[in-house]
Design a protein around this motif. Structure first.
Motif, short mmCIF file in Angstrom:
data_model
loop_
_atom_site.label_atom_id
_atom_site.label_comp_id
_atom_site.label_asym_id
_atom_site.label_seq_id
_atom_site.Cartn_x
_atom_site.Cartn_y
_atom_site.Cartn_z
N GLN A 133 31.41 55.52 -3.42
CA GLN A 133 31.45 56.31 -2.19
C GLN A 133 32.85 56.85 -2.00
OE1 GLN A 133 28.98 55.21 1.12
NE2 GLN A 133 30.65 55.51 2.57
N TYR A 134 32.91 58.16 -1.68
CA TYR A 134 34.18 58.82 -1.42
C TYR A 134 34.11 59.40 -0.01
CZ TYR A 134 38.15 61.99 -1.96
OH TYR A 134 39.35 62.65 -1.80
N GLY A 135 34.92 58.83 0.89
CA GLY A 135 34.80 59.23 2.28
C GLY A 135 33.39 58.97 2.77
N ASP A 136 32.70 60.04 3.22
CA ASP A 136 31.32 59.86 3.69
C ASP A 136 30.30 60.37 2.68
OD1 ASP A 136 31.75 62.56 3.86
OD2 ASP A 136 31.23 62.76 5.98
N VAL A 137 30.70 60.53 1.42
CA VAL A 137 29.79 60.96 0.36
C VAL A 137 29.42 59.77 -0.51
CG1 VAL A 137 29.48 62.46 -1.64
CG2 VAL A 137 30.76 63.29 0.36
N TYR A 138 28.15 59.44 -0.53
CA TYR A 138 27.63 58.31 -1.31
C TYR A 138 26.91 58.87 -2.54
CZ TYR A 138 24.38 54.45 -2.44
OH TYR A 138 23.65 53.47 -3.08
N VAL A 139 27.24 58.33 -3.74
CA VAL A 139 26.67 58.81 -4.99
C VAL A 139 26.14 57.60 -5.76
CG1 VAL A 139 27.08 60.04 -7.15
CG2 VAL A 139 28.28 60.74 -5.07
N ALA A 140 24.91 57.68 -6.25
CA ALA A 140 24.32 56.57 -7.00
C ALA A 140 23.31 57.09 -8.00
CB ALA A 140 23.66 55.57 -6.05
N THR A 141 23.19 56.39 -9.12
CA THR A 141 22.12 56.65 -10.07
C THR A 141 21.08 55.54 -9.95
OG1 THR A 141 23.37 55.51 -11.81
CG2 THR A 141 23.59 57.89 -11.68
N ASP A 142 19.87 55.80 -10.45
CA ASP A 142 18.79 54.81 -10.32
C ASP A 142 18.21 54.45 -11.69
OD1 ASP A 142 17.35 57.13 -10.87
OD2 ASP A 142 16.50 57.29 -8.86
N ASP A 143 19.10 54.15 -12.62
CA ASP A 143 18.73 53.76 -13.98
C ASP A 143 18.41 52.27 -14.02
OD1 ASP A 143 18.54 53.56 -16.76
OD2 ASP A 143 20.70 53.35 -17.00
N THR A 144 17.35 51.88 -14.70
CA THR A 144 17.02 50.46 -14.85
C THR A 144 17.17 49.97 -16.28
OG1 THR A 144 14.67 50.97 -15.16
CG2 THR A 144 15.41 50.52 -12.91
#
Length: 655
Positions: free
Chosen positions: A92-103
């Motif tokens: 998360q950068y400031g109010d920007v949340y980034v995620a991948t959903d790899d299993t």
């Protein structure tokens, strides 16, 4: 909201034609590419971020960078692979949340760079396997979120707990079902020692008595070959099977479980095993040919090859070693590096995977671990690795982490000055995965493997052999009086089981040993809440106590005497963490400063005074460990919170 772009690289360089399409469902993005030349890497998403923001990321157990643009300007690009140094899939950068959903644990890396106009670029670099087409095997979420590290962790937790690696359930359920080693639920403190069996057994027994704690032993240098030199020549044990079994029997008689070391990813080019052409063929291969070679041992300069876990041959080497140790009677086996270093991208033609397959490494290790579970069972012999890798959460019984000792290792060089360690992993997975460890020690002397003298006789090092037959390199500089607390205190506040390294029996009388007793007592008294509980929002009871400048002595195993140095790092004067399980609540506090602190617990809990360089806790409202209750019982006035009323230790919403 930030909009993603993309870039491509090709196996043969130069320009090529490609049709690219970005698909979006809500805030989840995927990419498809059709090219006329082999794709080497796909960069997607590529994000442009304004300067001045704080970055939270799952580097090891978690880290924060207060001003990413400034850090990039001073320290250069930040490049972090997943799985490996990045243990989870979000930032998360400031109010920007980034995620991948790899299993599937596919190999990739995030690259953070400073752009010429002062903005920040974040790019996810994904191997494409030299194919002509690429289809995103997982989605990328880009969302607006509350700008706090704990809120980011709770957002990720909602996704993470539904994934296959959490299918076995939380630790307390696994322990109750016999699906987790019972001795782990009874351990309060680890001894991390190296050397002959009699030496490590005496050290563990003495520590157990001195700390008045239930101790487990992590034993290095039991193995036949020199450390970081002759892997995988482990068995038979260095001192023979009879002496090895006698060491185990001595420890078991004292109630001390024993875990032995092996390396899960390296083979030494000087080892006897390396003479086998079948083993050499199992080494991972770069795209340009050759091998991935690494050197860790600065005293012997031994070259080590990174192996491909997708090969049956390498898995067989590891499985035979683990089952051999189990047959000798160990209580656990620690497979070093599997969690912290992903298997490198392997382009070998003759291995059991497609060349350049980014998912092959994790799939190979998971196959190994599932096979071991079939052969040695669950709940009997524990399996551990280094660092907290979510992709193996269901297969390892615990993870050795060194986050709170990284400052003295000079981790990531100049970048280390811009990172503040935070218990991000604990906020996501504390109730699903045991973390233990630190390289905390009571002085800066380090052990020396006597077998190194046989393989590097030309190195002139001032090795000291003590009366027990153990070899040491004496430090020429003393560590700061609070350094043991800076490591152990922060670890326990993050919910980690404490560990002391390189303990010698005569150190039991040192004043610094007091904080070891406190850390073990807090972990013991914390009971189910600290061992099995969910991490609660930060209580911030030390928010008003200010910050300190800690002068770390930078020294590790391969630091030669006379080359030690000090580095100054700012830290909070008080760190804390809160955990809950069932009806029980515990708030842990560590005073990293050289002055005592008057601390207010959550509302309704007793006030306490925490001496300099001490660790304490409130357990269901009552002070314990190094925390001394004061005569006044007044929860209405915050003392070390800068006049603020301390927040309650109860679950809150994430964002």
């Amino acid at each position: 909201m930030v909009e993603p772009t993309w870039r491509l690289t090709f196996a043969e360089g130069g320009r090529a034609d490609a049709r690219v399409a970005i698909s979006r469902q809500g805030q989840r993005y995927t990419l498809s590419v059709d090219a006329d030349r082999p794709l080497r890497e796909v960069l997607f998403p590529v994000l442009r971020l304004p300067p001045g923001g704080e970055l939270t990321l799952p580097l090891m157990g978690g880290a924060r960078c207060r001003d990413l643009a400034d850090a990039l300007r001073r320290a250069g690009p930040l490049i972090l692979p997943y799985p490996g140094p990045l243990t989870m899939q979000f930032w998360q950068y400031g109010d920007v949340y980034v995620a991948t959903d790899d299993t599937a644990g596919r190999l990739r890396r995030w690259e953070f760079r400073l752009l010429p106009d002062g903005w920040v670029e974040a790019a996810l670099v994904q191997p494409a396997g030299d194919a002509l087409t690429y289809r995103s095997p997982y989605g990328i979420r880009i969302e607006a979120a509350r700008p706090t590290w704990f809120a980011a962790a709770q957002r990720y937790r909602r996704w993470a707990l539904r994934q296959p690696w959490c299918a076995r359930g939380p630790l307390h359920q696994r322990a109750a079902a016999g699906d987790w080693p019972a001795w782990l639920a009874q351990t309060d403190l680890w001894a991390w020692n190296r050397g002959p069996g009699a030496v490590v057994a005496e050290a563990a027994q003495t520590l157990q008595q001195a700390a008045d704690a239930r101790v487990a032993l992590l034993w290095y240098w039991w193995h036949r070959a020199p450390y970081d030199h002759g892997f995988p020549d482990y068995l038979p044990p260095r001192e023979g099977e009879d002496t090895f079994r006698a060491t185990l029997a001595r420890c078991h008689a004292a109630g001390i479980p024993v875990t032995t070391y092996i390396n899960g990813r390296l083979a030494g080019l000087a080892s006897e095993a390396w003479r086998d052409p079948e083993l050499r063929a199992a080494a991972a291969r770069p795209a340009q040919g050759g091998r991935y070679e690494e050197v860790y041992n600065r005293f012997t300069d031994a070259r080590m090859a990174a192996m491909c876990p997708a090969t049956e041959r390498w898995r067989r080497v590891l499985a035979d070693t683990v089952t051999g140790l189990a047959a000798l009677g160990v209580d656990g086996v620690y497979l070093d590096q599997i969690g912290i270093h992903a298997a490198p991208l392997c382009w070998a033609d003759g291995h059991e995977h497609a060349p350049g397959d980014g998912a092959a490494g994790v799939a190979g290790y998971r196959r190994l671990l599932m096979d071991l579970r079939q052969r040695i069972g669950r709940g009997r012999v524990a399996l551990f690795t280094e660092s907290c890798a979510e992709v193996y959460l269901d297969l390892f019984d615990g993870f050795l982490v060194l986050d709170w000792s990284l400052d003295k290792f000079g981790y990531r060089g100049e970048w280390g000055r811009h990172l503040e360690w935070a218990p991000v992993w604990s906020a996501v997975y504390h109730d699903f995965g045991l973390l233990f460890g630190s390289y905390a020690a009571l002085d800066a002397d380090t052990p020396f493997d006597p077998l190194w003298r046989d393989v590097a006789p030309g190195r002139d090092l001032p090795v000291r052999e003590d009366a027990r037959g153990a070899c040491w390199l004496s430090a020429t500089m003393a560590q700061a009086s609070g350094q043991t607390t800076w490591e152990l205190g922060r670890a326990v506040a993050a919910g980690h089981m404490p560990m002391l390294a390189n303990f010698r029996p005569e150190q039991a009388r040192q004043a610094a040993a007091g904080v070891v007793r406190q850390a073990a007592a807090v972990y013991h008294r914390g009971g189910p809440a600290l061992r099995f509980g969910r991490m609660l929002p930060p209580p911030d009871i030390g928010a008003g106590s200010g910050r300190i400048r800690a002068d770390w002595l930078m020294k590790w195993l391969y630091t030669a005497p006379g080359t030690e140095r000090r580095v100054r790092r700012p830290m909070p004067a008080v760190v804390d963490g809160a955990f809950a399980h069932g009806r029980h609540r515990v708030v842990v506090a560590a005073n990293l400063a050289a002055r005592s602190q008057l601390l207010e617990g959550p509302p309704g809990w007793r006030q306490g005074r925490l001496p300099a360089h001490a660790v304490g806790a409130w357990l269901d409202g009552q002070p314990c460990g190094g925390l001394r209750p004061t005569a006044r019982h007044d929860a209405g006035r915050a003392v070390a919170t800068g006049g603020r009323r301390a927040p309650a230790a109860s679950p809150g919403h994430a964002d």
